[in-house]
Scaffold this motif. Structure first.
Motif, PDB file in Angstrom:
ATOM      1  N   ASP A  10       9.037 -29.919  12.822  1.00  0.00           N
ATOM      2  CA  ASP A  10       8.371 -29.219  11.706  1.00  0.00           C
ATOM      3  C   ASP A  10       7.301 -30.161  11.151  1.00  0.00           C
ATOM      4  O   ASP A  10       7.537 -31.346  10.995  1.00  0.00           O
ATOM      5  CB  ASP A  10       9.399 -28.871  10.616  1.00  0.00           C
ATOM      6  CG  ASP A  10       8.840 -27.810   9.654  1.00  0.00           C
ATOM      7  OD1 ASP A  10       7.650 -27.924   9.253  1.00  0.00           O
ATOM      8  OD2 ASP A  10       9.604 -26.867   9.325  1.00  0.00           O
ATOM      9  N   ASP A  12       6.101 -30.033   8.167  1.00  0.00           N
ATOM     10  CA  ASP A  12       6.334 -30.265   6.742  1.00  0.00           C
ATOM     11  C   ASP A  12       7.470 -31.276   6.594  1.00  0.00           C
ATOM     12  O   ASP A  12       8.608 -31.024   6.989  1.00  0.00           O
ATOM     13  CB  ASP A  12       6.685 -28.938   6.070  1.00  0.00           C
ATOM     14  CG  ASP A  12       6.707 -29.074   4.569  1.00  0.00           C
ATOM     15  OD1 ASP A  12       6.047 -28.266   3.886  1.00  0.00           O
ATOM     16  OD2 ASP A  12       7.388 -29.998   4.057  1.00  0.00           O
ATOM     17  N   ALA A  14       9.123 -32.465   4.013  1.00  0.00           N
ATOM     18  CA  ALA A  14      10.252 -32.062   3.163  1.00  0.00           C
ATOM     19  C   ALA A  14      11.200 -31.163   3.935  1.00  0.00           C
ATOM     20  O   ALA A  14      12.427 -31.285   3.848  1.00  0.00           O
ATOM     21  CB  ALA A  14       9.724 -31.354   1.930  1.00  0.00           C
ATOM     22  N   MET A  15      10.544 -30.301   4.697  1.00  0.00           N
ATOM     23  CA  MET A  15      11.343 -29.356   5.502  1.00  0.00           C
ATOM     24  C   MET A  15      12.168 -30.112   6.541  1.00  0.00           C
ATOM     25  O   MET A  15      13.371 -29.857   6.700  1.00  0.00           O
ATOM     26  CB  MET A  15      10.340 -28.393   6.177  1.00  0.00           C
ATOM     27  CG  MET A  15      10.872 -27.033   6.506  1.00  0.00           C
ATOM     28  SD  MET A  15      11.526 -26.185   5.065  1.00  0.00           S
ATOM     29  CE  MET A  15      12.743 -25.194   5.909  1.00  0.00           C
ATOM     30  N   ASN A  17      13.101 -33.276   6.548  1.00  0.00           N
ATOM     31  CA  ASN A  17      14.132 -34.133   5.962  1.00  0.00           C
ATOM     32  C   ASN A  17      15.298 -33.327   5.396  1.00  0.00           C
ATOM     33  O   ASN A  17      16.466 -33.715   5.519  1.00  0.00           O
ATOM     34  CB  ASN A  17      13.526 -35.005   4.868  1.00  0.00           C
ATOM     35  CG  ASN A  17      12.564 -36.031   5.461  1.00  0.00           C
ATOM     36  OD1 ASN A  17      12.613 -36.298   6.677  1.00  0.00           O
ATOM     37  ND2 ASN A  17      11.685 -36.560   4.639  1.00  0.00           N
ATOM     38  N   SER A  18      14.952 -32.167   4.812  1.00  0.00           N
ATOM     39  CA  SER A  18      16.037 -31.365   4.229  1.00  0.00           C
ATOM     40  C   SER A  18      16.908 -30.769   5.330  1.00  0.00           C
ATOM     41  O   SER A  18      18.140 -30.670   5.181  1.00  0.00           O
ATOM     42  CB  SER A  18      15.465 -30.282   3.323  1.00  0.00           C
ATOM     43  OG  SER A  18      14.769 -29.329   4.092  1.00  0.00           O
ATOM     44  N   LEU A  19      16.273 -30.429   6.441  1.00  0.00           N
ATOM     45  CA  LEU A  19      17.076 -29.876   7.556  1.00  0.00           C
ATOM     46  C   LEU A  19      17.997 -30.955   8.120  1.00  0.00           C
ATOM     47  O   LEU A  19      19.165 -30.711   8.400  1.00  0.00           O
ATOM     48  CB  LEU A  19      16.147 -29.343   8.657  1.00  0.00           C
ATOM     49  CG  LEU A  19      15.543 -27.954   8.376  1.00  0.00           C
ATOM     50  CD1 LEU A  19      14.481 -27.612   9.409  1.00  0.00           C
ATOM     51  CD2 LEU A  19      16.645 -26.886   8.367  1.00  0.00           C
ATOM     52  N   ARG A  20      17.459 -32.143   8.264  1.00  0.00           N
ATOM     53  CA  ARG A  20      18.275 -33.243   8.779  1.00  0.00           C
ATOM     54  C   ARG A  20      19.481 -33.489   7.824  1.00  0.00           C
ATOM     55  O   ARG A  20      20.618 -33.646   8.259  1.00  0.00           O
ATOM     56  CB  ARG A  20      17.438 -34.525   8.844  1.00  0.00           C
ATOM     57  CG  ARG A  20      18.201 -35.702   9.413  1.00  0.00           C
ATOM     58  CD  ARG A  20      17.639 -36.981   8.828  1.00  0.00           C
ATOM     59  NE  ARG A  20      16.401 -37.404   9.475  1.00  0.00           N
ATOM     60  CZ  ARG A  20      16.385 -38.225  10.522  1.00  0.00           C
ATOM     61  NH1 ARG A  20      17.503 -38.689  11.034  1.00  0.00           N
ATOM     62  NH2 ARG A  20      15.249 -38.598  11.044  1.00  0.00           N
ATOM     63  N   TRP A  21      19.148 -33.465   6.535  1.00  0.00           N
ATOM     64  CA  TRP A  21      20.193 -33.659   5.509  1.00  0.00           C
ATOM     65  C   TRP A  21      21.289 -32.624   5.675  1.00  0.00           C
ATOM     66  O   TRP A  21      22.470 -32.936   5.647  1.00  0.00           O
ATOM     67  CB  TRP A  21      19.550 -33.571   4.114  1.00  0.00           C
ATOM     68  CG  TRP A  21      20.508 -33.609   2.959  1.00  0.00           C
ATOM     69  CD1 TRP A  21      20.974 -32.544   2.243  1.00  0.00           C
ATOM     70  CD2 TRP A  21      21.138 -34.757   2.413  1.00  0.00           C
ATOM     71  NE1 TRP A  21      21.840 -32.955   1.265  1.00  0.00           N
ATOM     72  CE2 TRP A  21      21.949 -34.340   1.366  1.00  0.00           C
ATOM     73  CE3 TRP A  21      21.107 -36.127   2.726  1.00  0.00           C
ATOM     74  CZ2 TRP A  21      22.732 -35.220   0.603  1.00  0.00           C
ATOM     75  CZ3 TRP A  21      21.872 -36.983   1.943  1.00  0.00           C
ATOM     76  CH2 TRP A  21      22.661 -36.538   0.903  1.00  0.00           C
ATOM     77  N   LEU A  22      20.921 -31.398   5.925  1.00  0.00           N
ATOM     78  CA  LEU A  22      21.900 -30.308   6.052  1.00  0.00           C
ATOM     79  C   LEU A  22      22.678 -30.443   7.361  1.00  0.00           C
ATOM     80  O   LEU A  22      23.909 -30.375   7.354  1.00  0.00           O
ATOM     81  CB  LEU A  22      21.153 -28.963   6.010  1.00  0.00           C
ATOM     82  CG  LEU A  22      22.008 -27.714   6.134  1.00  0.00           C
ATOM     83  CD1 LEU A  22      22.977 -27.601   4.942  1.00  0.00           C
ATOM     84  CD2 LEU A  22      21.136 -26.459   6.225  1.00  0.00           C
TER      85      LEU A  22
END
Lengths: 210, 837
Positions: A10, A12, A14-15, A17-22
Motif C-alpha cells: 500500500d 499509504d 498509515a494504511m 502500518n495499521s494493517l501490520r499492527w492488526l
C-alpha cells in the motif's frame, strides 16, 4: 515449508502500518511494501503467504501486479482492498484471479478470516503444485509411443483398439502399458487416471465419458 | 533702342572729330612751324656760340703755347742765328722741340699750321699739323695782321678760302719779346664739324657764307652743301637761319653764319607730330563716342522708365488710355506724353469740378433718393406728429402709398392704440423741454399694417431742427426675424432644461447659476439648490478644471446614489458646465454582476468538488481505515493480554494522528466548498499546489496517472484568494486527467512546476495527453466550449476569470507530442504584511 508471510502492499504509510499492527496481533508474519515494484523485488515464487494489495497505487497498479505474478506462475493469493464504492475495479480484480476483495474500512475479523483462507489456499496450492511437478517429471520419461498409449489408456480405450489404432499387436500394447505404469509410478489404472487429471491431460467431462 | 543711341553717338562723335581734326591740324601746324622757327633760331645762336667758343679755344691755345717754357727756352738761345731771313724750317710729321708733347694739347685744338715768327713777323718755323701746305701769301706776315690777331681770333680770306688766325708774342727768359706764335686754321668743313659737337636736328648743316651774294664758303657737310653754292639756290630745299659775324672784323668779306635744316626733315617731323596727334585724337574720339553712347543708353533707359511711369500713372489716376511707349524718339515721346498728360489732368480737373458742382446741386435730390432707397423704414413727422416724409421702405412695410399718408398723424396710423399716447406724449414733452426719454430710445413696438396685420418692430425717434421747425424722424425696423432667432435660442436653451440628465452651470465663485429639472435629485443629494454654492468636494474640482481649461470627469457618491459628472470649463466666459449622469443603477448592476460572477465561481467550484467527491471520499477513507485497523489491533492484543504499555501508546498516538488527518481533510473540503466573500491573503504558491494535488491524488490514482511536482525552492508568495487559485489548479489537473483518457495507462503523467520570473510567479500544469486541437487553442477559454463528452465548457473560462481578477494571466501552450501545458502567471507578493481586505 517456510512460515507463510502476509505481504502488505500500500502506498499509504498509515494504511500499511495499521494493517501490520492488526495482522501481527494474530501472530502472523507481516511484510510491508509501499509499491508493487518494491514487493516484486522481495518476492520469489517459492515464498508462501498472501498479498494484501491496495488496488490504486501510483506506478505499477494492483491489477498489473496480478498480471506479473501469474506470468511468473506464482499463484500467491491476493486480497484486494478497495476504496468506497469502487466495485467495478474489484470485479476486475476478482476476474484476474484475486481470491477476495474487501472494502475499506473493513471488518477486522473478516480481513483476518480472508487472510487465513488465503494462506490455506496457498498451502494447498503449493502442495498441489509439487504433485503436478512430480507427475510431469515422470511423464517426461515416456517415449512418444508410450505417451500415445497413456493417452488412450486414460481415455478408457481397450487394448485391442489401441493395438488396431497404433497398428501393433495387443501384446506390444500390453508391454507399453506396463512400461507406462512403471515409469509413472502408478499402482493402478485409477491412479494413472487421477495423475492425468491433475496435470489436465484428461478433463472432468472426458473422465465422465470414460 | 541702344542701337539707335549707338548710331547717334557714332555720328555725333565722327562729326566732332572731323571738325576738330581740321582745326587742330591747322593750328598745330602753325604752332609747330612757329616753334620750329624758334627752335632753329635758338639752334643757330647755339651753333654760333659753339663756333665762337671753338675759335676762342684756338686763341687760348696759342696763348698757352706761347707761355710755354719750352718755346721760351728755345727762342732764348737765338735759334735762327746763321739762318737766312727767308729760310723757313718746316716741321711735317714731326713735332718741333718747342712744342709741348702732343698729349697735352691734342684735345684742345686742331690747327692747320702753327707758325713761329721772329720779332719782325717773318715766318721762321712752320709746324704743319694738317695736310694742306701753308698758302704762299702767309710766308710774310705784316705788322697789322699780327696786331689784329693778338687781340682776338681773326678771319680772313686767303686765296679764296677763309682762314682763322690767332697769334701771341713769345717772351724769352729775360722777358724780351723774341718772336710770335701764329695759329693758322682753315675754316673748312672739318673745322665747322669740330666746332659743332652736335646739331639740334639731324640732317641740319651749318655753313659760312660770304659776300653779298651769300656764297657758301664752307659747310659742315660738303656733301650736302658744296662750296661756292649760292644760298638762294638751296633756299627752297632748306630752311635757312643765319647770323652775321661782327666780332671777327674783316672788311674785305662779309661773313655770315647760317644753319640749314632740310625742309623734308621738317616736313617728316611735322607729319610725325601730326600723326601722333591724330592718333591721340582718334582714341579720344572713340572714348568720347563710347561714353556718349553709354550715357545715351542710360538716359534713354531712364526716360523710358519715366515714360512708362507717366503712362501708368495717367492710366491709373485719370483713366486715360495713353499711347503706349513704342519705338521712336523717347525724348519726343516724353514730351508728347507729358503734354498729353497735362492736358488730360487739366481736363479731368475740370470734369471733377463740374461733377462736384453737379453733386452739390443735386445733393437734395440725392438725399431724397437715399431716403427712398434705404432698406429701413424712415418716416419724418412734424411737431404735431403729422407725416412729412414717408420713404418707399415705409410704403412697402406698412402697405400705404406715400400720397395717402402725407400729413396724416403717424401715431394713429401704424401704432397700436396703447403706444399712440406714449408717442404723442414723448413729442409733446420734448417740445416742452422736458424730455421723457422717448427720443433716441430703442423701443419694441407691435406695429400695424394697412391691412390690419401687425409685426414686431424696433422704433427709434430722433428730433431734428429744420429752420424754425422741429421735426421728428422715426426709424422703424422690422424685427420679426430677430424675434424668431431669439425664440430659437430660447428653444435651444430648452435642450439643457429638458435634458433627462442633470445639466448645471456654475460661475467662477462656484455658485450654481443654472440647474435643469433633471438635476433636482443630484442637488438634493448634495443638499443644495440652484443659486447656492457647490459642495466643497465638487467646487475644488470645478476650480481645477477652470484653471486647466480641460474637461474633468468625477464621480459623486452618497448612499446608494452615484453620479458620473463631466465638468467642462469655459475659461473665457468664466463658468463651467457640469453634465451629470445617474449611474447608481449601472453601479448596482455591476456589483450584482460581480456577485453573480463570484456565485458562478462558487458553483463551478462546487461542481468541481462534486466531480472529485469519489477522490475525497477515498482521501478520507485512508485515515479512517487506519484508525479502525489500529483500534482492532489493540483490542485483539488486549484480549490476549500481551500488550506492553509503550506499544499501546504508540498505537493510540497513531490513531490520534490519523483522526487529525481526517479532520484536516474535512476542514480543507469545507473551505473549498464554503460559500464566502473572497479574501486576499499572502500564500506560498507551493502550498496551494500541494493542497490542490492532495485533493486530486485519488482521482489521479484512479486514472493510473502520476503527478510529478517540481516546486521552486524559495518561499514564493502571492497575494490571492487561496481557495479560488486552488480551484483553478484543481480544474487544470482534472482537465489533464480527462485529456489523458485516450493515453495509455502507463504513460499518464502530470507535471506541475512552479517558478518565478522577475516580478511574477508562474505555475505550469502539463500533461502527457494528446494536447489541444488547433481549433481548441482559439476557443478553449470561451464559455461552453468543451472537448469532453460530458463537459460543461465552463471550467477554463471561470479559471481565466479568477486569474485575471488576480491581475494574472492564464494561457495554454500545446504540442501534439508533449501534450497541453497550462500556465498561470500571478504577480509576486513581496510585502510580507498579512493585510486582509
Amino acid at each position: 515449508m517456510s512460515e507463510p508471510t502476509v505481504f502488505v502492499v500500500d502506498d499509504d504509510e498509515a494504511m500499511r502500518n495499521s494493517l501490520r499492527w492488526l495482522i501481527e496481533s494474530v501472530g502472523l508474519k507481516t511484510e510491508t511494501h509501499d509499491s508493487a515494484a518494491s514487493f516484486l523485488e522481495a518476492y520469489y515464487p517459492g515464498r508462501t503467504g498472501c498479498v494484501i494489495l491496495d488496488v490504486r497505487m501510483p506506478g505499477l497498479s494492483g491489477l498489473e501486479l496480478q498480471d506479473k505474478l501469474s506470468f511468473q506462475d506464482a499463484n500467491i493469493p491476493i486480497i484486494v482492498l478497495t476504496g468506497h464504492g469502487d466495485v467495478p475495479m474489484a470485479v476486475r480484480a476478482m476476474k484476474s484471479g484475486a481470491v477476495d476483495f474487501l472494502e475499506k474500512p473493513c471488518n477486522d475479523q473478516l480481513l483476518l478470516d480472508c487472510i487465513q483462507h488465503a494462506l490455506d489456499q496457498d498451502a494447498e496450492q503449493k502442495a498441489d503444485m509439487s504433485l503436478k511437478t512430480d507427475i510431469k517429471s515422470h511423464m517426461a520419461q515416456l517415449t512418444p509411443r508410450e505417451h500415445d498409449v497413456l493417452e488412450m489408456v486414460v481415455e478408457g480405450t481397450p487394448n485391442k483398439e489401441i493395438a488396431a489404432a497404433l497398428g501393433v499387436s495387443t501384446r506390444t500394447v500390453e508391454v507399453h502399458r506396463a512400461k507406462v505404469m512403471e515409469k509413472m509410478q502408478a499402482n493402478s489404472l485409477a491412479d494413472l487416471v487421477r495423475m492425468s487429471m491433475v496435470i489436465g491431460l484428461v478433463h472432468e467431462e472426458a473422465e465422465a465419458e470414460g | 533702342m541702344p542701337f539707335k543711341s549707338l548710331m547717334v553717338g557714332l555720328v555725333c562723335g565722327l562729326l566732332v572729330w572731323a571738325v576738330l581734326d581740321v582745326i587742330q591740324t591747322r593750328s598745330l601746324e602753325k604752332i609747330f612751324s612757329d616753334h620750329l622757327q624758334g627752335q632753329l633760331d635758338a639752334a643757330v645762336i647755339e651753333g654760333r656760340i659753339r663756333f665762337d667758343q671753338h675759335v676762342k679755344r684756338q686763341a687760348r691755345t696759342i696763348k698757352l703755347l706761347a707761355a710755354n717754357t719750352l718755346i721760351s727756352d728755345y727762342l732764348s738761345h737765338d735759334p735762327w742765328r746763321g739762318h737766312r731771313d727767308d729760310d723757313v724750317i718746316y716741321y711735317k710729321n714731326l713735332t718741333p722741340e718747342w712744342f709741348p708733347p702732343v698729349s697735352r694739347w691734342r684735345g684742345l685744338m686742331q690747327p692747320g699750321h702753327v707758325l713761329l715768327l721772329d720779332t719782325s713777323g717773318r715766318v721762321r718755323e712752320d709746324y704743319q699739323v694738317s695736310r694742306e701746305p701753308l698758302p704762299d701769301e702767309l710766308t710774310n706776315i705784316d705788322e697789322l695782321l699780327l696786331r689784329q690777331t693778338q687781340q682776338q681770333a681773326y678771319m680772313a680770306m686767303i686765296s679764296g678760302s677763309p682762314y682763322l688766325f690767332a697769334s701771341e708774342p713769345v717772351l724769352g727768359r729775360d722777358g724780351q719779346r723774341r718772336g710770335y706764335l701764329l695759329l693758322v686754321s682753315r675754316l673748312d668743313s672739318a673745322f665747322l664739324r669740330a666746332s659743332q659737337d652736335s646739331l639740334p636736328t639731324a640732317g641740319a648743316v651749318v655753313a659760312l657764307l660770304g659776300g653779298d651774294e651769300r656764297r657758301v664758303l664752307a659747310s659742315s657737310s660738303s656733301r650736302v652743301l658744296g662750296v661756292d653754292v649760292l644760298l638762294d639756290s638751296v633756299e627752297h630745299d632748306y630752311l635757312v637761319t643765319g647770323q652775321s659775324f661782327f666780332d671777327y672784323g674783316s672788311s674785305d668779306f662779309r661773313l655770315q653764319f647760317v644753319t640749314l635744316v632740310p625742309r623734308t626733315q621738317v616736313a617728316v617731323i611735322n607729319a610725325e607730330v601730326l600723326d601722333l596727334e591724330r592718333r591721340q585724337r582718334v582714341i579720344a574720339a572713340l572714348a568720347f563716342v563710347l561714353a556718349f553712347t553709354l550715357v545715351m543708353v542710360l538716359v534713354s533707359g531712364r526716360i523710358n522708365r519715366l515714360l512708362h511711369r507717366v503712362t501708368s500713372f495717367s492710366q491709373r489716376t485719370l483713366g486715360l488710355n495713353m499711347r503706349d511707349i513704342g519705338s521712336g524718339d523717347q525724348l519726343i515721346l516724353l514730351e508728347q506724353q507729358i503734354g498729353v498728360l497735362t492736358t488730360e489732368v487739366l481736363e479731368t480737373r475740370e470734369a471733377m469740378r463740374k461733377h462736384h458742382e453737379l453733386q452739390l446741386s443735386e445733393s437734395e435730390a440725392f438725399k431724397a433718393a437715399i431716403l427712398e432707397a434705404a432698406l429701413d423704414t424712415i418716416i419724418t413727422v412734424d411737431h404735431n406728429g403729422r407725416i412729412l416724409e414717408f420713404n418707399s421702405a415705409a410704403e412697402k412695410a406698412f402697405g400705404y402709398p406715400k400720397s395717402q399718408v402725407m400729413n396724416r398723424e403717424l401715431a394713429g396710423l401704424i401704432m397700436p392704440d396703447e403706444f399712440c399716447e406714449t408717442f404723442r406724449a414723448g413729442i409733446a414733452s420734448y417740445l416742452a423741454d422736458t424730455p421723457d426719454g422717448l427720443m433716441g430710445q430703442r423701443l419694441e413696438v407691435e406695429t400695424v399694417r394697412h391691412d390690419g396685420s401687425s409685426f414686431p418692430a424696433e422704433l427709434v425717434v430722433t428730433p431734428a431742427q429744420v429752420g424754425e421747425e422741429t421735426v421728428f424722424t422715426a426709424y422703424v425696423q422690422d424685427i420679426t426675424r430677430r424675434k424668431e432667432a431669439e425664440l430659437e435660442i430660447q428653444l435651444l436653451a430648452n435642450f439643457a432644461r429638458e435634458n433627462p440628465n442633470p445639466v448645471l452651470r456654475v460661475d467662477r465663485d462656484n455658485r450654481i447659476v443654472f440647474a435643469n429639472l433633471a438635476s433636482e435629485p443630484l442637488l438634493s443629494m448634495w443638499g443644495r439648490a440652484s443659486g447656492e454654492m457647490l459642495p466643497d468636494e465638487i467646487a475644488r474640482i470645478v476650480d481645477s478644471a477652470l484653471n486647466s481649461g480641460v474637461d474633468v470627469e468625477h464621480e459623486s457618491e452618497q448612499g446608494d446614489r452615484m453620479y458620473s459628472l463631466v465638468i467642462s470649463p469655459m475659461q473665457e466666459f468664466g463658468y463651467a458646465d457640469i453634465y451629470g449622469r445617474d449611474v447608481s443603477e449601472t453601479r448596482r448592476v455591476e456589483a450584482q454582476s460581480r456577485r453573480n460572477q463570484a456565485e458562478l465561481i462558487h458553483v463551478s467550484r462546487f461542481s468541481t468538488m462534486g466531480e472529485m467527491a469519489a477522490g475525497l471520499a477515498h482521501e478520507l477513507n485512508q485515515p479512517l481505515s487506519a484508525i479502525v485497523n489500529y483500534a482492532r489491533g489493540c483490542t485483539r492484543r488486549m484480549n490476549k493480554g500481551d500488550i506492553p504499555e509503550d506499544v499501546m501508546h504508540q498505537a493510540l498516538d497513531e490513531i490520534t494522528n490519523q483522526a487529525e488527518r481526517a479532520g484536516e481533510i474535512i476542514r480543507g473540503l469545507r473551505a473549498l466548498v464554503q460559500k464566502r466573500e473572497p479574501i486576499r491573503e499572502a500564500v506560498e504558491i507551493n502550498h496551494i499546489i500541494e493542497e490542490s494535488v492532495r485533493f486530486s491524488e485519488y482521482e489521479a490514482k484512479k486514472n493510473g496517472a502520476t503527478i510529478e511536482l517540481d516546486l521552486v525552492e524559495d518561499a514564493l508568495e502571492v497575494r490571492v484568494d487561496m481557495v479560488q487559485i486552488e480551484q483553478v489548479v484543481l480544474n487544470l489537473i482534472r482537465n489533464a486527467l480527462d485529456a489523458m483518457q485516450v493515453t495509455d495507462m502507463s504513460e499518464r503523467n502530470i507535471w506541475i512546476r512552479t517558478y518565478s520570473t522577475s516580478d511574477h510567479v508562474e505555475i505550469s500544469v502539463r500533461d502527457s495527453g494528446p494536447g489541444v486541437s488547433d481549433k481548441g487553442l482559439d476557443r478553449i477559454f470561451h464559455p461552453f466550449y468543451t472537448e469532453k463528452p460530458q463537459g460543461m465548457g465552463m471550467g477554463l473560462p471561470i479559471s481565466k476569470t479568477i486569474i485575471e481578477a488576480h491581475d494574472g494571466e492564464l494561457w495554454v501552450q500545446s504540442d501534439k507530442e508533449a501534450g497541453a501545458d497550462f500556465r498561470i502567471r500571478l504577480p509576486r507578493f513581496e510585502g510580507g504584511e498579512k493585510a486582509d481586505e
